[in-house]
Scaffold this motif. Structure first.
Motif, PDB file in Angstrom:
ATOM      1  N   GLY A   6     -38.602 -43.356 -23.698  1.00 10.84           N
ATOM      2  CA  GLY A   6     -37.270 -42.860 -23.378  1.00 10.84           C
ATOM      3  C   GLY A   6     -37.370 -41.532 -22.663  1.00 10.84           C
ATOM      4  N   ASN A   7     -36.471 -41.307 -21.745  1.00 11.04           N
ATOM      5  CA  ASN A   7     -36.489 -40.069 -20.950  1.00 11.04           C
ATOM      6  C   ASN A   7     -35.088 -39.713 -20.493  1.00 11.04           C
ATOM      7  N   ASP A   8     -34.916 -38.418 -20.240  1.00 13.49           N
ATOM      8  CA  ASP A   8     -33.668 -37.969 -19.630  1.00 13.49           C
ATOM      9  C   ASP A   8     -33.881 -37.826 -18.125  1.00 13.49           C
ATOM     10  N   ASN A  31     -38.017 -50.059 -22.792  1.00 16.65           N
ATOM     11  CA  ASN A  31     -37.550 -48.956 -21.953  1.00 16.65           C
ATOM     12  C   ASN A  31     -36.143 -48.529 -22.350  1.00 16.65           C
ATOM     13  N   HIS A  32     -36.050 -47.303 -22.877  1.00 17.24           N
ATOM     14  CA  HIS A  32     -34.749 -46.744 -23.248  1.00 17.24           C
ATOM     15  C   HIS A  32     -34.370 -45.566 -22.363  1.00 17.24           C
ATOM     16  N   GLY A  33     -35.142 -45.313 -21.316  1.00 18.61           N
ATOM     17  CA  GLY A  33     -34.904 -44.139 -20.485  1.00 18.61           C
ATOM     18  C   GLY A  33     -33.988 -44.395 -19.311  1.00 18.61           C
ATOM     19  N   THR A  34     -33.513 -43.308 -18.752  1.00 20.66           N
ATOM     20  CA  THR A  34     -32.686 -43.397 -17.556  1.00 20.66           C
ATOM     21  C   THR A  34     -33.589 -43.503 -16.328  1.00 20.66           C
ATOM     22  N   TYR A  42     -30.438 -35.994 -23.607  1.00 21.75           N
ATOM     23  CA  TYR A  42     -31.712 -36.534 -24.093  1.00 21.75           C
ATOM     24  C   TYR A  42     -31.622 -37.218 -25.459  1.00 21.75           C
ATOM     25  N   ASP A  44     -29.539 -39.325 -26.470  1.00 23.49           N
ATOM     26  CA  ASP A  44     -29.153 -40.720 -26.238  1.00 23.49           C
ATOM     27  C   ASP A  44     -30.360 -41.598 -25.914  1.00 23.49           C
ATOM     28  N   PHE A  45     -31.437 -41.008 -25.461  1.00 22.70           N
ATOM     29  CA  PHE A  45     -32.634 -41.752 -25.078  1.00 22.70           C
ATOM     30  C   PHE A  45     -33.761 -41.581 -26.089  1.00 22.70           C
TER      31      PHE A  45
END
Length: 143
Positions: A6-8, A31-34, A42, A44-45
């Motif tokens: 996950g990433n912002d 994949n939970h990133g933007t 951040y 949220d991810f």
């Protein structure tokens, strides 16, 4: 291995390079990133990555934000999560060897993409040493 990431907005390029490396080694990615550079929050991810590791849906997690701190603080709120903020491969190795870290936090604004990829490779290939470290890791959990 199954890896949750996950990433912002500071990390789309980092995530892309890390995911490519992991997939080339046969790992499955959650994949939970933007994928965009528009400002996002951040937590949220980070929370979905921590939940994946906490619930054993993933073996390890990778989180990325600008400093690495905010997203590390977020995931460390989850029971059983030991996220380590790393900026060198040596720190990534020690986080696994001595702390049995299960999530690596990467500071995108303070490391290069090649450094980040190298840290993830080191993190995932390093085993927990146990021994004197096991009692210390056990004490991390508030009981």
């Amino acid at each position: 291995m199954k890896i949750s990431i996950g990433n912002d907005h500071a990390g789309p390029d980092y995530k892309k390079a890390i995911v490519a490396m992991l997939q080339s080694k046969g790992h499955e990615i959650l994949n939970h990133g933007t994928d965009v550079f528009d400002s996002v929050d951040y937590p949220d991810f980070g929370h979905p990555v921590a939940s994946d590791v906490e619930n054993k849906t993933a073996d390890f997690g990778i989180v990325i934000c600008g400093s690495g701190n905010g997203i590390a603080m977020t995931v460390n709120k989850h029971q059983g999560i030991r996220a380590a903020l790393c900026w060198t491969k040596e720190i990534a190795a020690l986080a696994r060897q001595h702390n049995d870290a299960n999530i690596i936090s990467i500071p995108a604004r303070f490391t290069s993409i090649p450094q980040a990829v190298e840290m993830v490779e080191t993190f995932l290939s390093t085993n927990f040493e146990g021994g004197r470290h096991a009692n210390r890791v056990h004490k991390i959990a508030c009981q």
